[in-house]
Design a protein around this motif. Structure first.
Motif: not given
Length: 292
Positions: A65-69, A71-79, A289-292
């Motif tokens: 249920d974490s939107t931050a998690d 968002a981090a997943q998408l950032e990591i996948i794109a990276g 992983w810590y989101s900003d």
């Protein structure tokens, strides 16, 4: 220490006996931790991100249920994709019988709305579609395979109520052979037992069957990943799953390694770890992983 199931990232609510808001007592004193403490990552530009880039399989442990998690997943996948476009995304959120539906969506044969309906996503997973839509959209845009990892909910519930021995015939179609469902990890069982004890034997469940259902779920996801890696050895697989399926490697990672060998490079990442994870000591994962 008590946590709600969404905080822990477990999917046990789908067994039909555990409410998603029920507190979960958590302790991992008996768990076998990896050798090193987790590294810290907060950006794909961090030097420590390179360990993920070189891994064969990367697990991104989430709170569902974490939107931050997410968002981090998408950032990591794109990276990861930017470094190596030979990438596949593996999702706990879809069950294996619906792989052909996902493939039709990726091929542009059905719409996103049809994907949601035909995979029975809302009935079988239930978290807002907006949490996971970006991963399917990214995969379609970049022509990446997506793996439906999970066992059918009907089979998971049956095992939870009646045990593995109750399965026969078509029940076995989407799960590993029963001889591959290894329930011998005493540390993992003790961990699951704490959760089970916090809930009590609701709905006619007993601990043996409850644990067998959890392990069957893990083994099915591990088999799906391992089969894909065997057929596509050069493709990096990024796995999105609840924290409870990846911490300490007990759920999915150890079972993938059992199938593919210990030369396989795997990285377990816990996204935005809550205090419980940070207090455990040892390496509950390879990285935080810590989101900003």
């Amino acid at each position: 220490m008590t946590l709600g199931l969404p905080q822990w990232g477990l999917g046990w609510a789908l067994l039909g006996a555990v409410l998603i808001t029920t507190p979960l007592a958590c302790s991992a004193e008996d768990a076998i931790a990896p050798d090193a403490a987790p590294t810290t990552i907060s950006s794909v530009e961090d030097d420590s991100f390179q360990a993920l880039q070189s891994a064969d399989v990367v697990y991104l442990g989430e709170r569902h249920d974490s939107t931050a998690d997410h968002a981090a997943q998408l950032e990591i996948i794109a990276g990861l994709y930017a470094e190596n476009p030979d990438l596949a995304i593996a999702l706990e959120m879809f069950q294996r019988p619906f792989q052909p539906v996902i493939d039709r969506y990726l091929a542009g044969e059905i719409s996103e709305a049809e994907l949601v309906i035909q995979t029975e996503y809302l009935e079988r997973w239930g978290f807002p579609w907006e949490f996971y839509a970006p991963f399917l959209q990214f995969a379609q845009a970049h022509e990446l395979p997506v793996l439906a990892l999970n066992a059918p909910a009907e089979i998971t519930r049956q095992v939870a109520r009646e045990g593995l021995a109750s399965l026969a015939g078509d029940d076995l179609r989407y799960i590993p052979p029963l001889t591959e469902i290894d329930t011998s990890n005493a540390d993992y069982r003790a961990f699951v037992a704490e959760a089970f004890g916090a809930h009590g034997a609701h709905g006619g469940f007993n601990l043996d069957n409850f644990f067998a259902a959890q392990v069957m779920w893990d083994e099915t996801m591990a088999m799906t990943i391992a089969d894909f890696k065997t057929a596509n050895p050069d493709t990096q697989v990024v796995v999105l799953a609840g924290n409870g399926h990846v911490i300490y490697g007990h759920g999915i990672p150890d079972r993938v390694e059992r199938r593919l060998g210990d030369d396989l490079a795997q990285q377990i990442v816990i996204l935005n770890p809550i205090e419980f994870f940070k207090e455990e000591g040892g390496a509950i994962a390879d990285a935080f992983w810590y989101s900003d």
